[in-house]
Design an enzyme around this catalytic site. Structure first.
Site, PDB file in Angstrom:
ATOM      1  N   HIS A 128     -35.341  32.289 -28.800  1.00  0.00           N
ATOM      2  CA  HIS A 128     -34.806  33.086 -27.842  1.00  0.00           C
ATOM      3  C   HIS A 128     -35.336  34.697 -27.907  1.00  0.00           C
ATOM      4  CE1 HIS A 128     -31.818  36.780 -27.901  1.00  0.00           C
ATOM      5  NE2 HIS A 128     -30.580  35.098 -27.474  1.00  0.00           N
ATOM      6  N   ASP A 205     -34.035  29.913 -36.789  1.00  0.00           N
ATOM      7  CA  ASP A 205     -32.971  30.803 -36.063  1.00  0.00           C
ATOM      8  C   ASP A 205     -31.429  29.865 -35.420  1.00  0.00           C
ATOM      9  OD1 ASP A 205     -31.285  31.624 -33.881  1.00  0.00           O
ATOM     10  OD2 ASP A 205     -32.932  32.562 -32.014  1.00  0.00           O
ATOM     11  N   GLN A 208     -27.024  28.760 -32.638  1.00  0.00           N
ATOM     12  CA  GLN A 208     -26.204  27.787 -31.845  1.00  0.00           C
ATOM     13  C   GLN A 208     -26.217  27.152 -32.595  1.00  0.00           C
ATOM     14  OE1 GLN A 208     -25.118  28.741 -28.937  1.00  0.00           O
ATOM     15  NE2 GLN A 208     -26.503  30.414 -28.005  1.00  0.00           N
ATOM     16  N   LYS A 231     -20.675  34.871 -32.162  1.00  0.00           N
ATOM     17  CA  LYS A 231     -21.202  33.261 -32.173  1.00  0.00           C
ATOM     18  C   LYS A 231     -20.449  32.397 -32.168  1.00  0.00           C
ATOM     19  CE  LYS A 231     -25.694  33.904 -30.164  1.00  0.00           C
ATOM     20  NZ  LYS A 231     -25.228  34.685 -28.683  1.00  0.00           N
ATOM     21  N   CYS A 374     -31.996  35.372 -22.163  1.00  0.00           N
ATOM     22  CA  CYS A 374     -32.851  35.718 -22.788  1.00  0.00           C
ATOM     23  C   CYS A 374     -33.735  34.893 -23.168  1.00  0.00           C
ATOM     24  CB  CYS A 374     -32.601  36.914 -24.292  1.00  0.00           C
ATOM     25  SG  CYS A 374     -31.199  37.293 -24.289  1.00  0.00           S
TER      26      CYS A 374
END
Length: 420
Positions: A128, A205, A208, A231, A374
């Protein structure tokens, strides 16, 4: 546990999300843009409202009752987040505005002090922009070299290529846990172990992954991990950075101001202990409290339950999508039980622009994402200007997938008749 057995649970959960019961263009809303942001349950909305109606005061600075209650709720949420990702200490959780700010914090506070000319930073082509641009800026400031892990034939993280990039010059590895475009689940535990053999630090990261599966930062053994609250059923404007305690202690402050200080003199200052050293100024108090409420909500359902249910939804979604030969699906195929990838699907439909698909689907009440998500470098790597993406969460149902598929087929047939 089968999808049929989960339906009563899903039905109960959906009642907690008022926004899911509205209509769009006269059709029931089918919200399949969860990789962009999740919807918020009543418990989180109530936490926001309760703070402003009953406890609104600044934290850490007052001895009056409202300030004490606000501080207890604010710091109590930190304890919840620490337990949620199995941090060894509450001091390892730093509140940030979002994951982007958390990554920038590390890039400046750690990167400026530790990365030198000729050092190497390993990323992947699927990152991302939030996990790419801060490292580009760091490389420009320091003269470090960026290297990128390629994809396998199945469009997953190429672990063998990663191994070939590692060397004594590797200073940092920063990779996504779950790709928001490909849906692949990267082997972060192995990535960390391999990088640590060369003395490199690792940032994960987890935007998700934290909302969709149980995360144990100690088992992964990452040096830092970042996530965004919006999220994972929390409000916007709040995220967090996990960092190993000794590593965070070694890092200088990122921002200066109130809250992050111990003693201030006209010509110098000393800094507060962790985590406050990295939390300058009045924080997002209500948002942090709501993040704690979101953690409570997800924990009550159970992250393993959420993950198992999403795997079954994934299996069903891909069974339907794979019956449409017009589609080009990106990322690895799921296993028969839906495991092996995230509950999202990025796709293209021949010459039909994804924005056109999304617009037509919206007329049917179906909300999907269209664009580069992104991940512009990844899309260039895949030879796609943009993709359409349907992303699921635990409040979605098989029936909603059926509505999405039926609307998608109608849209593809419509544009097919135009393009001939």
């Amino acid at each position: 546990m089968t999808l049929t057995q989960e339906k009563p649970i899903a039905a109960r959960v959906r009642a907690d999300f008022p926004i899911l019961h509205q209509q769009i263009h006269g059709k029931p809303l089918v919200y399949l843009d969860n990789a962009a942001t999740s919807q918020k349950p009543i418990a989180v909305l109530d936490a926001l409202r309760h703070y402003y109606e009953h406890d609104n005061a600044n934290v850490h600075r007052g001895v009056h009752t409202l300030s004490s209650r606000a501080t207890d709720a604010y710091e109590g949420a930190r304890d919840k987040v620490a337990a949620f990702v199995n941090a060894a200490s509450r001091q390892e959780i730093v509140y940030t505005r979002n994951a982007s700010e958390a990554i920038n914090l590390v890039a400046y506070a750690w990167g400026n002090a530790n990365v030198k000319q000729g050092d190497e930073i390993i990323l992947s082509v699927m990152e991302h922009h939030s996990n790419l641009i801060p490292w580009q800026l760091l490389a420009q400031r320091t003269g470090a070299v960026l290297k990128f892990v390629e994809l396998t034939e199945t469009e997953e993280f190429d672990l063998e290529h990663f191994k070939s990039l590692l060397s004594d010059r590797t200073k940092l590895v920063s990779v996504v846990h779950v790709s928001n475009t490909l849906g692949c689940i990267n082997p972060v535990k192995e990535i960390c172990a391999l990088a640590h053999q060369y003395g490199a630090k690792v940032l994960i990261d987890a935007c998700q992954s934290v909302p969709h599966m149980a995360i144990d930062v100690q088992a992964i053994d990452c040096d830092w991990l970042v996530a965004s609250g919006h999220k994972m059923c929390a409000a916007t404007g709040i995220g967090f950075l996990y960092g190993k305690l000794a590593l965070l202690r070694s890092m200088p402050p990122f921002l200066g101001g109130g809250e992050m200080i111990a003693d201030v003199f006209l010509d110098h200052s000393t800094y507060a202990d962790l985590p406050h050293k990295f939390e300058a100024g009045t924080p997002a108090i209500a948002e942090a409290i709501a993040l704690g409420a979101a953690v409570d909500y997800l924990s009550a359902i159970g992250m393993d339950t959420i993950h198992a249910y999403e795997e079954e939804l994934t299996s069903y979604l891909f069974q339907q999508l794979q019956q449409m030969p017009e589609l080009r699906l990106y990322g690895p195929k799921p296993n028969a039980d839906g495991s092996g990838r995230a509950a999202l699907a990025a796709f293209t439909a021949g010459d039909v622009h994804p924005h056109d698909l999304s617009t037509i689907l919206d007329q049917s009440g179906v909300a999907i994402r269209a664009g580069h998500h992104c991940t512009q470098p990844l899309h260039r790597h895949l030879g796609a200007q943009s993709t359409a993406r349907a992303s699921l969460y635990f409040y979605n149902t098989q029936e909603e997938i059926d509505i999405f598929i039926a609307s998608l087929k109608e849209a593809v047939e419509f544009f097919g008749s135009i393009f001939g």
